[in-house]
Design a protein around this motif. Sequence first.
Motif, PDB file in Angstrom:
ATOM      1  N   GLY A   1       9.864 -38.040  -2.642  1.00 14.89           N
ATOM      2  CA  GLY A   1      10.195 -37.991  -4.063  1.00 14.89           C
ATOM      3  C   GLY A   1      11.041 -36.790  -4.434  1.00 14.89           C
ATOM      4  N   ALA A   2      11.677 -36.163  -3.456  1.00 13.75           N
ATOM      5  CA  ALA A   2      12.481 -34.963  -3.724  1.00 13.75           C
ATOM      6  C   ALA A   2      13.596 -35.252  -4.715  1.00 13.75           C
ATOM      7  CB  ALA A   2      13.072 -34.429  -2.415  1.00 13.75           C
ATOM      8  N   THR A   3      13.835 -34.300  -5.627  1.00 13.53           N
ATOM      9  CA  THR A   3      14.903 -34.423  -6.622  1.00 13.53           C
ATOM     10  C   THR A   3      16.072 -33.517  -6.272  1.00 13.53           C
ATOM     11  OG1 THR A   3      14.020 -32.666  -8.037  1.00 13.53           O
ATOM     12  CG2 THR A   3      13.192 -34.908  -8.418  1.00 13.53           C
ATOM     13  N   ALA A   4      17.212 -33.774  -6.891  1.00 14.46           N
ATOM     14  CA  ALA A   4      18.422 -33.001  -6.608  1.00 14.46           C
ATOM     15  C   ALA A   4      18.268 -31.535  -6.988  1.00 14.46           C
ATOM     16  CB  ALA A   4      19.609 -33.613  -7.356  1.00 14.46           C
TER      17      ALA A   4
ATOM     18  N   GLY B   1      15.602 -29.728  -6.563  1.00 16.28           N
ATOM     19  CA  GLY B   1      14.611 -29.053  -5.742  1.00 16.28           C
ATOM     20  C   GLY B   1      13.176 -29.316  -6.115  1.00 16.28           C
ATOM     21  N   GLY B   2      12.946 -30.225  -7.051  1.00 13.68           N
ATOM     22  CA  GLY B   2      11.590 -30.562  -7.445  1.00 13.68           C
ATOM     23  C   GLY B   2      11.142 -31.873  -6.823  1.00 13.68           C
ATOM     24  N   ILE B   3      10.180 -32.508  -7.464  1.00 10.31           N
ATOM     25  CA  ILE B   3       9.621 -33.766  -6.964  1.00 10.31           C
ATOM     26  C   ILE B   3       9.369 -34.711  -8.122  1.00 10.31           C
ATOM     27  CG2 ILE B   3       7.742 -34.849  -5.673  1.00 10.31           C
ATOM     28  CD1 ILE B   3       7.165 -32.165  -4.376  1.00 10.31           C
ATOM     29  N   CYS B   4       9.732 -35.968  -7.936  1.00  8.71           N
ATOM     30  CA  CYS B   4       9.325 -37.056  -8.827  1.00  8.71           C
ATOM     31  C   CYS B   4       8.522 -38.040  -7.992  1.00  8.71           C
ATOM     32  CB  CYS B   4      10.530 -37.746  -9.464  1.00  8.71           C
ATOM     33  SG  CYS B   4      10.079 -39.145 -10.536  1.00  8.71           S
ATOM     34  N   ARG B   5       7.203 -37.926  -8.075  1.00  7.03           N
ATOM     35  CA  ARG B   5       6.317 -38.773  -7.277  1.00  7.03           C
ATOM     36  C   ARG B   5       5.205 -39.280  -8.202  1.00  7.03           C
ATOM     37  NH1 ARG B   5       5.508 -35.496  -2.754  1.00  7.03           N
ATOM     38  NH2 ARG B   5       3.641 -34.591  -3.686  1.00  7.03           N
ATOM     39  N   LEU B   6       5.552 -40.264  -8.995  1.00  7.79           N
ATOM     40  CA  LEU B   6       4.600 -40.792  -9.968  1.00  7.79           C
ATOM     41  C   LEU B   6       3.469 -41.534  -9.264  1.00  7.79           C
ATOM     42  CD1 LEU B   6       6.994 -42.116 -12.751  1.00  7.79           C
ATOM     43  CD2 LEU B   6       5.958 -39.852 -12.517  1.00  7.79           C
ATOM     44  N   ALA B   7       2.321 -41.544  -9.897  1.00  8.20           N
ATOM     45  CA  ALA B   7       1.145 -42.168  -9.314  1.00  8.20           C
ATOM     46  C   ALA B   7       1.404 -43.624  -8.948  1.00  8.20           C
ATOM     47  CB  ALA B   7      -0.031 -42.088 -10.288  1.00  8.20           C
ATOM     48  N   LEU B   8       1.028 -43.990  -7.719  1.00 11.04           N
ATOM     49  CA  LEU B   8       1.061 -45.363  -7.210  1.00 11.04           C
ATOM     50  C   LEU B   8       2.477 -45.927  -7.109  1.00 11.04           C
ATOM     51  CD1 LEU B   8      -2.080 -46.764  -9.062  1.00 11.04           C
ATOM     52  CD2 LEU B   8      -1.929 -45.442  -6.942  1.00 11.04           C
TER      53      LEU B   8
ATOM     54  N   GLY C   1       8.509 -32.689 -11.511  1.00 12.19           N
ATOM     55  CA  GLY C   1       7.469 -31.789 -11.046  1.00 12.19           C
ATOM     56  C   GLY C   1       7.951 -30.865  -9.946  1.00 12.19           C
ATOM     57  N   GLY C   2       7.020 -30.007  -9.491  1.00 16.69           N
ATOM     58  CA  GLY C   2       7.335 -29.042  -8.454  1.00 16.69           C
ATOM     59  C   GLY C   2       6.599 -29.314  -7.158  1.00 16.69           C
TER      60      GLY C   2
ATOM     61  N   LYS D   1       6.561 -16.794 -12.549  1.00 12.22           N
ATOM     62  CA  LYS D   1       6.705 -16.753 -14.004  1.00 12.22           C
ATOM     63  C   LYS D   1       5.729 -17.686 -14.721  1.00 12.22           C
ATOM     64  CE  LYS D   1      11.548 -15.265 -14.193  1.00 12.22           C
ATOM     65  NZ  LYS D   1      12.895 -15.563 -14.744  1.00 12.22           N
ATOM     66  N   GLY D   2       4.727 -18.168 -14.008  1.00 13.56           N
ATOM     67  CA  GLY D   2       3.773 -19.095 -14.617  1.00 13.56           C
ATOM     68  C   GLY D   2       4.328 -20.479 -14.842  1.00 13.56           C
ATOM     69  N   ILE D   3       5.490 -20.785 -14.264  1.00 11.60           N
ATOM     70  CA  ILE D   3       6.168 -22.058 -14.530  1.00 11.60           C
ATOM     71  C   ILE D   3       5.545 -23.170 -13.698  1.00 11.60           C
ATOM     72  CG2 ILE D   3       8.339 -23.322 -14.271  1.00 11.60           C
ATOM     73  CD1 ILE D   3       9.791 -20.699 -14.920  1.00 11.60           C
ATOM     74  N   SER D   4       5.225 -24.283 -14.355  1.00 11.08           N
ATOM     75  CA  SER D   4       4.712 -25.469 -13.674  1.00 11.08           C
ATOM     76  C   SER D   4       5.139 -26.697 -14.461  1.00 11.08           C
ATOM     77  CB  SER D   4       3.193 -25.391 -13.553  1.00 11.08           C
ATOM     78  OG  SER D   4       2.692 -26.486 -12.826  1.00 11.08           O
ATOM     79  N   HIS D   5       4.882 -27.896 -13.880  1.00  7.34           N
ATOM     80  CA  HIS D   5       5.396 -29.143 -14.470  1.00  7.34           C
ATOM     81  C   HIS D   5       6.907 -29.002 -14.654  1.00  7.34           C
ATOM     82  CE1 HIS D   5       1.422 -30.910 -16.249  1.00  7.34           C
ATOM     83  NE2 HIS D   5       1.324 -30.571 -14.988  1.00  7.34           N
ATOM     84  N   ASN D   6       7.543 -28.454 -13.638  1.00  4.67           N
ATOM     85  CA  ASN D   6       8.955 -28.094 -13.717  1.00  4.67           C
ATOM     86  C   ASN D   6       9.495 -28.040 -12.303  1.00  4.67           C
ATOM     87  OD1 ASN D   6      11.363 -26.330 -13.856  1.00  4.67           O
ATOM     88  ND2 ASN D   6      10.737 -25.948 -15.962  1.00  4.67           N
ATOM     89  N   GLU D   7      10.740 -28.486 -12.125  1.00  5.77           N
ATOM     90  CA  GLU D   7      11.338 -28.468 -10.788  1.00  5.77           C
ATOM     91  C   GLU D   7      11.510 -27.058 -10.232  1.00  5.77           C
ATOM     92  OE1 GLU D   7      14.327 -32.228 -10.669  1.00  5.77           O
ATOM     93  OE2 GLU D   7      14.360 -31.024 -12.503  1.00  5.77           O
ATOM     94  N   ALA D   8      11.504 -26.063 -11.110  1.00  3.66           N
ATOM     95  CA  ALA D   8      11.645 -24.676 -10.672  1.00  3.66           C
ATOM     96  C   ALA D   8      10.328 -24.067 -10.213  1.00  3.66           C
ATOM     97  CB  ALA D   8      12.226 -23.835 -11.807  1.00  3.66           C
TER      98      ALA D   8
END
Length: 416
Positions: free
Chosen positions: A25-28, A30-37, A93-94, A381-388
């Motif tokens: 689910g890698a994104t351009a 550098g994050g991830i798009c891997r939705l449930a199921l 996501g990350g 930096k506390g960043i989450s739910h983010n490709e960074a």
Amino acid sequence: MVAQSNIVVDGAALWSDLMETAQFGATAKGGICRLALSGEDAKVRAWFKSTCEALGCVVSCDSMGNQFARRMGEEDGLAPIMIGSHLDTQPTGGKFDGILGVMGGIAVLRALRDAGLSTRHPIEIINWTNEEGARFTPPMLASGVFGGVFTQEFAQSRADRAGVRLGEALEEIGYVGAEVCGEHPAAAYFELHIEQGPVLETEKRTIGVVQGVQGMRWYNVTVKGQDAHAGTTPMTMRSDALWGAARMIDAVHQVAMDHAPDGLGTVGIIDCLPGSSNVVPGEVQFTVDLRHPSDSVLEKMEEKFRQCMNYLATQCGVEMDITPTWVSAAVHFDPLCVECVRESAQALGYPLRDIVSGAGHDAVYVAQVAPTAMIFVPCWKGISHNEAESAEPEHVTAGANVLLHAILAADARLDA
């Protein structure tokens, strides 16, 4: 049992696992798009199964698709000590949210194998289905069924935006197990996670000893006015739904500020109709997320929120309706399990602090049926739910080492 004081996880192998699974689910960016199921979720589930089987585990799943990888114990009839989190992500996501807890479990089992160490209890790693709630809402659906918070019928009936139900998606990827969700025994549950906030990094602490999870309440707010021509309707004769909603959104912010520093209020989604630049908006829908570690304070925040919404609806000449969509009470984790985490971090020499989770986790619902604790490590930096989203290898390794020794401590101290 074998002496355990010198056992540590293989940090390089753990990091390699995190980077390898990030390709599903890698994104351009550098994050991830891997939705449930989804198809990508099915691929990472297969990776998890084969990896755990190579470590000598027996892997199964229950009726909600939760995966269980079991390592036998010396007293294999005992309920297992569980390590878990989730493999699904947000759409942007990350690489660490959720999956660190699962990969940390694999690191623990790898360390036990390499040390030739057996445990009294069986040890199980769990991948919980649909923690994020990005595809099927509400979040933490499968652990919620496990903890008795949701019925299986409710959870499997949740539909995504395309109308596909969770139960249908489970069948599509082949993850409907025979065991009824919630019937699986558990002696204790430990979850390793990035903090998803800036506290540990700011204070230069390596380990957060999580005391519990703050209470959360979600709402959908609908504001109705009257569609009208932007050029022919005088300002004094308008019923502008967006103007009313804007003032209400500002009030949500103020309710949280009035209960600072622990009170939190967020509007994350706004839909405005009819969506034309020269039409006075006739309807606006927006979401509200209120949070606080104290349920009693959260109740006061909700009361003030409702008062403000009703007052502003009258002031702005619009109609307003509030629909609660999710309630999660504040959770306090098991004192013995929390102490196992704290003592392990201290023994390993890591800088630590007690902390309350601001985000929801599967541990919230598992805590309803099993002694539970969580371990936090810093994220950039506390960043989450983010490709960074990012974490340091040494922090990831430290968290897994604390997890390992907390498991060993719990194995020795939990009643048979």
